[in-house]
Design a protein around this motif. Structure first.
Motif, PDB file in Angstrom:
ATOM      1  N   THR A  14       0.828  -1.200   0.000  1.00  0.00           N
ATOM      2  CA  THR A  14       0.000   0.000   0.000  1.00  0.00           C
ATOM      3  C   THR A  14       0.863   1.249   0.000  1.00  0.00           C
ATOM      4  O   THR A  14       1.688   1.452   0.900  1.00  0.00           O
ATOM      5  CB  THR A  14      -0.923   0.011   1.245  1.00  0.00           C
ATOM      6  N   LYS A  15       0.678   2.087  -1.003  1.00  0.00           N
ATOM      7  CA  LYS A  15       1.426   3.347  -1.077  1.00  0.00           C
ATOM      8  C   LYS A  15       0.647   4.433  -0.318  1.00  0.00           C
ATOM      9  O   LYS A  15      -0.511   4.702  -0.631  1.00  0.00           O
ATOM     10  CB  LYS A  15       1.606   3.787  -2.523  1.00  0.00           C
ATOM     11  N   VAL A  16       1.293   5.032   0.675  1.00  0.00           N
ATOM     12  CA  VAL A  16       0.686   6.166   1.380  1.00  0.00           C
ATOM     13  C   VAL A  16       0.964   7.446   0.597  1.00  0.00           C
ATOM     14  O   VAL A  16       0.073   8.244   0.345  1.00  0.00           O
ATOM     15  CB  VAL A  16       1.233   6.276   2.821  1.00  0.00           C
ATOM     16  N   CYS A  17       2.213   7.629   0.218  1.00  0.00           N
ATOM     17  CA  CYS A  17       2.590   8.784  -0.608  1.00  0.00           C
ATOM     18  C   CYS A  17       2.744   8.303  -2.047  1.00  0.00           C
ATOM     19  O   CYS A  17       3.725   7.641  -2.392  1.00  0.00           O
ATOM     20  CB  CYS A  17       3.895   9.398  -0.096  1.00  0.00           C
ATOM     21  N   LEU A  18       1.757   8.620  -2.848  1.00  0.00           N
ATOM     22  CA  LEU A  18       1.753   8.152  -4.232  1.00  0.00           C
ATOM     23  C   LEU A  18       2.839   8.838  -5.050  1.00  0.00           C
ATOM     24  O   LEU A  18       3.498   8.207  -5.880  1.00  0.00           O
ATOM     25  CB  LEU A  18       0.381   8.395  -4.858  1.00  0.00           C
ATOM     26  N   CYS A  19       3.033  10.121  -4.826  1.00  0.00           N
ATOM     27  CA  CYS A  19       4.024  10.864  -5.616  1.00  0.00           C
ATOM     28  C   CYS A  19       5.423  10.272  -5.478  1.00  0.00           C
ATOM     29  O   CYS A  19       6.178  10.205  -6.440  1.00  0.00           O
ATOM     30  CB  CYS A  19       4.071  12.319  -5.184  1.00  0.00           C
ATOM     31  N   LYS A  20       5.775   9.874  -4.271  1.00  0.00           N
ATOM     32  CA  LYS A  20       7.119   9.378  -3.999  1.00  0.00           C
ATOM     33  C   LYS A  20       7.175   7.867  -3.838  1.00  0.00           C
ATOM     34  O   LYS A  20       8.221   7.314  -3.471  1.00  0.00           O
ATOM     35  CB  LYS A  20       7.673  10.054  -2.726  1.00  0.00           C
ATOM     36  N   SER A  21       6.045   7.205  -4.057  1.00  0.00           N
ATOM     37  CA  SER A  21       5.976   5.736  -3.946  1.00  0.00           C
ATOM     38  C   SER A  21       6.462   5.232  -2.591  1.00  0.00           C
ATOM     39  O   SER A  21       7.273   4.304  -2.512  1.00  0.00           O
ATOM     40  CB  SER A  21       6.772   5.059  -5.055  1.00  0.00           C
ATOM     41  N   ILE A  22       5.988   5.843  -1.537  1.00  0.00           N
ATOM     42  CA  ILE A  22       6.410   5.441  -0.196  1.00  0.00           C
ATOM     43  C   ILE A  22       5.298   4.607   0.439  1.00  0.00           C
ATOM     44  O   ILE A  22       4.146   5.040   0.503  1.00  0.00           O
ATOM     45  CB  ILE A  22       6.768   6.667   0.653  1.00  0.00           C
ATOM     46  N   THR A  23       5.681   3.430   0.888  1.00  0.00           N
ATOM     47  CA  THR A  23       4.676   2.485   1.377  1.00  0.00           C
ATOM     48  C   THR A  23       4.263   2.765   2.825  1.00  0.00           C
ATOM     49  O   THR A  23       4.970   3.422   3.586  1.00  0.00           O
ATOM     50  CB  THR A  23       5.210   1.045   1.319  1.00  0.00           C
ATOM     51  N   ARG A  24       3.120   2.182   3.152  1.00  0.00           N
ATOM     52  CA  ARG A  24       2.655   2.274   4.539  1.00  0.00           C
ATOM     53  C   ARG A  24       3.637   1.577   5.476  1.00  0.00           C
ATOM     54  O   ARG A  24       3.824   2.016   6.609  1.00  0.00           O
ATOM     55  CB  ARG A  24       1.255   1.653   4.640  1.00  0.00           C
ATOM     56  N   ALA A  25       4.281   0.526   5.025  1.00  0.00           N
ATOM     57  CA  ALA A  25       5.268  -0.168   5.860  1.00  0.00           C
ATOM     58  C   ALA A  25       6.426   0.767   6.213  1.00  0.00           C
ATOM     59  O   ALA A  25       6.878   0.805   7.360  1.00  0.00           O
ATOM     60  CB  ALA A  25       5.787  -1.415   5.138  1.00  0.00           C
ATOM     61  N   THR A  26       6.906   1.513   5.246  1.00  0.00           N
ATOM     62  CA  THR A  26       8.013   2.456   5.492  1.00  0.00           C
ATOM     63  C   THR A  26       7.577   3.555   6.448  1.00  0.00           C
ATOM     64  O   THR A  26       8.310   3.899   7.390  1.00  0.00           O
ATOM     65  CB  THR A  26       8.484   3.073   4.161  1.00  0.00           C
TER      66      THR A  26
END
Ligand code: FES
Length: 74
Positions: A14-26
């Motif tokens: 799951t991407k929380v930050c779509l622009c930067k492709s940062i996942t919910r896990a990160t």
């Protein structure tokens, strides 16, 4: 959706930050390690620094921090 999917795997997908492709896990990992404000999460991950300037992800990050503080996830 299959209810047996491991929550950790879902967080990684799951991407929380779509622009930067940062996942919910990160994001959750940074929160667990003390990033308890949106600004701190942004500094450590780059979230909110994409083309939407956080319009699409700041609230989601804030909600994750609130959930952690309120012991709704570990
Ligand atoms: S979705 Fe995070 S900066 Fe746009």
């Amino acid at each position: 959706m299959d209810n047996n999917i491991n929550p950790l795997i879902l967080d990684k997908l799951t991407k929380v930050c779509l622009c930067k492709s940062i996942t919910r896990a990160t994001i959750k990992d940074k929160i667990r390690n003390g990033a308890l404000t949106v600004e701190k999460v942004a500094q450590s991950t780059g979230a909110t620094t994409g083309s939407c300037h956080g319009c699409r992800c700041s609230q989601k990050i804030s909600d994750l921090i609130d959930g952690y503080v309120n012991n709704e996830w570990s």
